[in-house]
Design a protein around this motif. Structure first.
Motif, PDB file in Angstrom:
ATOM      1  N   LEU A  26       0.815  -1.215   0.000  1.00 18.21           N
ATOM      2  CA  LEU A  26       0.000   0.000   0.000  1.00 18.21           C
ATOM      3  C   LEU A  26       0.845   1.259   0.000  1.00 18.21           C
ATOM      4  N   ASP A  27       1.990   1.247   0.691  1.00 13.42           N
ATOM      5  CA  ASP A  27       2.817   2.447   0.800  1.00 13.42           C
ATOM      6  C   ASP A  27       3.917   2.423  -0.248  1.00 13.42           C
ATOM      7  N   ASP A  28       4.548   3.593  -0.463  1.00 12.12           N
ATOM      8  CA  ASP A  28       5.619   3.677  -1.455  1.00 12.12           C
ATOM      9  C   ASP A  28       7.001   3.697  -0.821  1.00 12.12           C
ATOM     10  N   GLY A  29       7.075   3.395   0.484  1.00  8.80           N
ATOM     11  CA  GLY A  29       8.359   3.349   1.152  1.00  8.80           C
ATOM     12  C   GLY A  29       8.786   4.648   1.794  1.00  8.80           C
ATOM     13  N   THR A  30       8.015   5.721   1.589  1.00  6.16           N
ATOM     14  CA  THR A  30       8.389   7.020   2.154  1.00  6.16           C
ATOM     15  C   THR A  30       7.593   7.364   3.405  1.00  6.16           C
ATOM     16  N   VAL A  45      -8.898  -1.884   0.282  1.00  2.00           N
ATOM     17  CA  VAL A  45      -8.365  -1.426   1.561  1.00  2.00           C
ATOM     18  C   VAL A  45      -7.844   0.002   1.427  1.00  2.00           C
ATOM     19  N   TRP A  46      -8.082   0.816   2.458  1.00  2.00           N
ATOM     20  CA  TRP A  46      -7.544   2.173   2.469  1.00  2.00           C
ATOM     21  C   TRP A  46      -7.384   2.648   3.913  1.00  2.00           C
ATOM     22  N   HIS A  47      -6.368   3.464   4.148  1.00  2.00           N
ATOM     23  CA  HIS A  47      -6.182   4.041   5.486  1.00  2.00           C
ATOM     24  C   HIS A  47      -5.372   5.327   5.393  1.00  2.00           C
ATOM     25  N   ALA A  48      -5.295   6.025   6.523  1.00  2.00           N
ATOM     26  CA  ALA A  48      -4.629   7.327   6.587  1.00  2.00           C
ATOM     27  C   ALA A  48      -3.116   7.166   6.745  1.00  2.00           C
ATOM     28  N   ASN A  49      -2.392   8.262   6.435  1.00  2.00           N
ATOM     29  CA  ASN A  49      -0.947   8.260   6.637  1.00  2.00           C
ATOM     30  C   ASN A  49      -0.597   8.672   8.072  1.00  2.00           C
ATOM     31  N   HIS A  50       0.679   8.948   8.318  1.00  2.00           N
ATOM     32  CA  HIS A  50       1.143   9.240   9.677  1.00  2.00           C
ATOM     33  C   HIS A  50       0.630  10.568  10.217  1.00  2.00           C
ATOM     34  N   LEU A  51       0.041  11.384   9.334  1.00  2.00           N
ATOM     35  CA  LEU A  51      -0.543  12.655   9.762  1.00  2.00           C
ATOM     36  C   LEU A  51      -2.065  12.582   9.848  1.00  2.00           C
ATOM     37  N   PRO A  56       1.180  10.748  -3.047  1.00  5.68           N
ATOM     38  CA  PRO A  56       1.071  10.155  -4.379  1.00  5.68           C
ATOM     39  C   PRO A  56      -0.319   9.564  -4.603  1.00  5.68           C
ATOM     40  N   ALA A  57      -0.686   9.426  -5.859  1.00  2.92           N
ATOM     41  CA  ALA A  57      -1.993   8.848  -6.199  1.00  2.92           C
ATOM     42  C   ALA A  57      -2.117   7.452  -5.601  1.00  2.92           C
ATOM     43  N   PHE A  58      -3.234   7.201  -4.965  1.00  9.31           N
ATOM     44  CA  PHE A  58      -3.575   5.902  -4.378  1.00  9.31           C
ATOM     45  C   PHE A  58      -2.585   5.452  -3.307  1.00  9.31           C
ATOM     46  N   ASN A  59      -1.882   6.407  -2.697  1.00 15.86           N
ATOM     47  CA  ASN A  59      -1.045   6.026  -1.559  1.00 15.86           C
ATOM     48  C   ASN A  59      -1.921   5.442  -0.463  1.00 15.86           C
ATOM     49  N   LEU A  60      -1.517   4.279   0.056  1.00 13.92           N
ATOM     50  CA  LEU A  60      -2.229   3.583   1.135  1.00 13.92           C
ATOM     51  C   LEU A  60      -3.639   3.171   0.721  1.00 13.92           C
ATOM     52  N   GLY A  94      -8.330 -18.382  -1.207  1.00  9.02           N
ATOM     53  CA  GLY A  94      -9.032 -17.297  -0.526  1.00  9.02           C
ATOM     54  C   GLY A  94      -8.133 -16.377   0.265  1.00  9.02           C
ATOM     55  N   ASN A  95      -6.806 -16.447   0.036  1.00  8.38           N
ATOM     56  CA  ASN A  95      -5.861 -15.648   0.802  1.00  8.38           C
ATOM     57  C   ASN A  95      -5.711 -14.230   0.253  1.00  8.38           C
ATOM     58  N   TYR A  96      -5.512 -13.303   1.149  1.00  6.98           N
ATOM     59  CA  TYR A  96      -5.099 -11.944   0.797  1.00  6.98           C
ATOM     60  C   TYR A  96      -3.999 -11.541   1.769  1.00  6.98           C
ATOM     61  N   SER A  97      -3.187 -10.595   1.390  1.00  8.61           N
ATOM     62  CA  SER A  97      -2.226  -9.994   2.316  1.00  8.61           C
ATOM     63  C   SER A  97      -1.799  -8.649   1.760  1.00  8.61           C
ATOM     64  N   PHE A  98      -1.355  -7.782   2.646  1.00  6.26           N
ATOM     65  CA  PHE A  98      -0.779  -6.519   2.187  1.00  6.26           C
ATOM     66  C   PHE A  98       0.272  -6.033   3.168  1.00  6.26           C
ATOM     67  N   ARG A  99       1.186  -5.252   2.620  1.00  6.10           N
ATOM     68  CA  ARG A  99       2.218  -4.590   3.412  1.00  6.10           C
ATOM     69  C   ARG A  99       1.914  -3.100   3.424  1.00  6.10           C
ATOM     70  N   SER A 100       2.088  -2.484   4.578  1.00  9.56           N
ATOM     71  CA  SER A 100       1.848  -1.055   4.699  1.00  9.56           C
ATOM     72  C   SER A 100       2.620  -0.539   5.909  1.00  9.56           C
ATOM     73  N   VAL A 101       2.140   0.532   6.499  1.00  4.55           N
ATOM     74  CA  VAL A 101       2.672   1.033   7.765  1.00  4.55           C
ATOM     75  C   VAL A 101       1.515   1.113   8.753  1.00  4.55           C
ATOM     76  N   VAL A 102       1.803   0.959  10.032  1.00  6.13           N
ATOM     77  CA  VAL A 102       0.755   1.012  11.044  1.00  6.13           C
ATOM     78  C   VAL A 102       0.148   2.417  11.052  1.00  6.13           C
ATOM     79  N   PRO A 103      -1.171   2.528  10.835  1.00  9.52           N
ATOM     80  CA  PRO A 103      -1.790   3.858  10.812  1.00  9.52           C
ATOM     81  C   PRO A 103      -1.886   4.457  12.210  1.00  9.52           C
TER      82      PRO A 103
END
Length: 302
Positions: free
Chosen positions: A118-122, A149-155, A166-170, A180-189
């Motif tokens: 979900l995140d771009d590493g920044t 899935v969608w969530h807010a950034n650190h702010l 960036p477009a579609f960040n998170l 039936g599996n799903y998974s994603f990597r992101s940052v803790v909101p």
């Protein structure tokens, strides 16, 4: 003015119609107007108070906060409770609890199969992996289900509405694999609040309430032949976990978030320590005996 006089006045208004109109709209609008007339009379609402309220709604609309008001005044939670009740009456049970959508979904997020980042590493914050399955009420995995899935950034801000992201960040859409599996990597909101100088907070102040939300992640989960699920999970340990201004926290939607490291992160391209959430979504079979779960409302689209 007593209620009999109010009803007579309303009847006069209704008789002024020059065409048939829409029966459903007439029923709903006439009921709202009647109840508001009763409220004005019972509480002795002054003309200045009435116009102040109307101006407030106009300003809230101009600032794009009506969606926040719908959540903060409990309307979204109430609509969810009515859907829960309707499903129970139709004999539908066992699915993942629903909770509010909120006003910040954006259609068109990039789609992948099985896994997404979900995140771009920044985005600063602790790396998060969330994984699980989409199941039916018998525990059967649902392949090719769609997990949005969608969530807010650190702010506490959401991409698209926050032009600095960036477009579609998170934000992503994930098709489950054959198991039936799903998974994603992101940052803790993190949790966030309504705009402190906005119209929503101004009303909450008058009600003696805060405008804080606990950290959370939103989901739409859907599959052919099943009822679309609108829900969110909350991050355990948040100080506002059970004190959400939008009344969205529900039992069954606060999964454990544990510390993980090493080999557990390799399938997701994660090295070192990270937070891990395991969570399965259970969908109810579609039924004509209960109201539709696909809600027609204005949503953003990139």
């Amino acid at each position: 003015m007593d209620k009999q006089a109010i009803d007579a006045l309303l009847q006069k208004f209704n008789e002024s119609a020059t065409s048939e109109g829409n029966a459903r709209v007439k029923t709903v609008v006439n009921r709202i107007v009647r109840d508001l007339f009763y409220t004005i009379e019972d509480l002795d609402v002054t003309p200045s108070e009435f116009w102040s309220a109307l101006n407030y709604l106009a300003e809230a609309g101009q600032s794009g906060e009506l969606g926040l008001l719908a959540a903060g005044l409990g309307f979204e939670h109430f609509l969810d409770a009515r859907l829960d009740e309707a499903e129970a009456s139709a004999g539908l049970e066992g699915g993942t609890p629903r909770t509010i959508e909120g006003p910040l979904y954006v259609a068109g997020a990039p789609e992948s199969v099985g896994h997404a980042r979900l995140d771009d590493g920044t985005d600063p914050g602790q790396t998060l992996v969330m994984r699980g399955r989409v199941l039916d009420t018998e525990g059967k995995p649902l392949a090719n289900a769609l997990v949005e899935v969608w969530h807010a950034n650190h702010l506490g801000n959401y991409s698209y509405f926050d032009k600095s992201q960036p477009a579609f960040n998170l934000r992503r859409s994930i098709r489950t694999d054959e198991q039936g599996n799903y998974s994603f990597r992101s940052v803790v909101p993190v949790g966030y609040s309504v705009p402190p100088q906005g119209k929503t907070q101004a009303l909450l102040d008058l009600l003696g309430r805060h405008g804080h939300r606990p950290a959370h992640i939103h989901f739409f989960v859907s599959a052919p032949g099943y009822r679309k699920l609108t829900t969110q999970i909350n991050i355990d340990g948040d100080p506002y976990l059970w004190d959400d201004f939008a009344f969205a926290t529900r039992d069954g939607l606060v999964p454990e978030m544990r510390k993980a490291e090493g080999a557990e992160g390799k399938p997701y391209g994660v090295e070192g320590n990270f937070a891990l959430i395991d969570f399965d979504f259970t969908l109810l079979a579609e039924s004509t005996a209960a109201p539709a779960t696909e809600v027609d409302r204005l949503r953003a689209a990139a």
